[in-house]
Enzyme design. Structure first.
Site, PDB file in Angstrom:
ATOM      1  N   HIS A 156      21.700   2.755  -2.087  1.00  0.00           N
ATOM      2  CA  HIS A 156      23.445   3.096  -2.476  1.00  0.00           C
ATOM      3  C   HIS A 156      23.808   2.631  -0.732  1.00  0.00           C
ATOM      4  O   HIS A 156      23.810   2.523  -0.022  1.00  0.00           O
ATOM      5  CB  HIS A 156      22.936   4.862  -2.276  1.00  0.00           C
ATOM      6  CG  HIS A 156      22.068   5.404  -3.621  1.00  0.00           C
ATOM      7  ND1 HIS A 156      20.856   5.235  -3.959  1.00  0.00           N
ATOM      8  CD2 HIS A 156      22.670   5.660  -4.719  1.00  0.00           C
ATOM      9  CE1 HIS A 156      20.713   5.405  -5.578  1.00  0.00           C
ATOM     10  NE2 HIS A 156      22.436   5.407  -5.899  1.00  0.00           N
ATOM     11  N   LYS A 160      25.809   8.090   1.655  1.00  0.00           N
ATOM     12  CA  LYS A 160      24.933   9.290   0.348  1.00  0.00           C
ATOM     13  C   LYS A 160      24.259   9.649   1.128  1.00  0.00           C
ATOM     14  O   LYS A 160      24.045   9.421   2.780  1.00  0.00           O
ATOM     15  CB  LYS A 160      23.818   7.656  -0.948  1.00  0.00           C
ATOM     16  CG  LYS A 160      23.676   9.319  -1.673  1.00  0.00           C
ATOM     17  CD  LYS A 160      22.508   8.437  -2.522  1.00  0.00           C
ATOM     18  CE  LYS A 160      22.147   9.107  -3.101  1.00  0.00           C
ATOM     19  NZ  LYS A 160      22.485   9.957  -4.186  1.00  0.00           N
TER      20      LYS A 160
END
Length: 268
Positions: A156, A160
């Site tokens: 990600h 995140k």
């Protein structure tokens, strides 16, 4: 009648995407949206915030009013706010779709309690593709024995905050369910230093962070002489918004209960 869909956190990136997706979905309309008191976006038109032109619906700060005037509310906020919204759903009977990530087991349990009085769909990932992937992972894990090591790799964007991702954990749960074991008994989330040989039957996790990656997930079944890989890559956040709106349309007029995307897709 169509579905009147409200959005909490409507001025954020996902909120604006939801406004756009709801507006073009057949039989759906944006009933309203909320932000926290003091937000500079209060009073602004949701359509103009989303870049699609005025809709005649402005940002407010009363979540209770939003629940009272909507058929379904979509929530991609933070766990504490989501639990507050779930209580409003229980109080008003309004349906709620929850795509909030990072919720603990205890918080999910609280969400389930609210679902005794209102219909709630909860999914750690609203992508239709990811939810189909979960079903495939469980089927493959059930078909293969422990000669096949299971590894889950996710990547990600750099911002995140939770790891492994909620989606990676759900994929791990699907694999564990296929093998008839509890994930917390076989999960290996941290490897550092001299850790020894891989334990037979474990489900391993690897976490990558960088750039602006929306979400990449792979589930690897590796045995001597062959490897099976199942994966999903999201290139934009619209896939999550589309899944949430599909869930909202499905949830309207459903009885109180705790549902997930497997219910929405008819995979159970």
């Amino acid at each position: 009648m169509g579905s009147r869909i409200g959005i909490v956190g409507c001025a954020g990136r996902m909120g604006r995407m939801l406004t756009e997706v709801i507006n073009r979905a057949e039989g759906c309309s944006v009933s309203g949206g909320t932000e926290l008191p003091g937000s500079p976006n209060l009073g602004k038109d949701l359509g103009e915030l989303a870049g699609i032109g005025a809709l005649g619906v402005v940002v407010g700060d009363s979540a209770k009013k939003l629940f009272e005037t909507s058929d379904v509310v979509i929530d991609f906020t933070v766990p504490a706010a989501t639990l507050s919204h779930a209580k409003l759903a229980a109080e008003t009977g309004c349906a709620l779709v929850v795509g909030t990530t990072g919720m603990t087991a205890e918080q999910v349990s609280e969400l389930e309690q609210s679902a005794t009085r209102a219909p709630i769909v909860f999914a750690r990932n609203m992508s239709l593709g990811v939810n189909l992937l979960m079903t495939l992972v469980q089927q493959v894990a059930a078909a293969l024995d422990e000669d096949y090591d299971i590894e889950i790799v996710e990547m990600h964007h750099r911002h995140k905050v939770d790891a492994p991702s909620g989606t990676a954990l759900v994929l791990g749960e699907a694999a564990a369910a296929g093998r008839g074991v509890a994930l917390d008994k076989v999960a290996d989330k941290v490897r550092d230093g001299i850790v020894g040989a891989r334990k037979r039957g474990d489900i391993g996790f690897a976490t990558l962070r960088g750039g602006d990656v929306v979400g990449d997930h792979s589930v690897i079944f590796a045995a001597d002489g062959e490897r099976i890989e199942l994966g999903h890559r999201a290139s934009n956040r619209e896939v999550f918004a589309r899944g949430a709106v599909k869930a909202a349309r499905w949830l309207k007029d459903k009885p109180a209960g705790f549902y997930d995307m497997q219910d929405v897709l008819g995979l159970k």
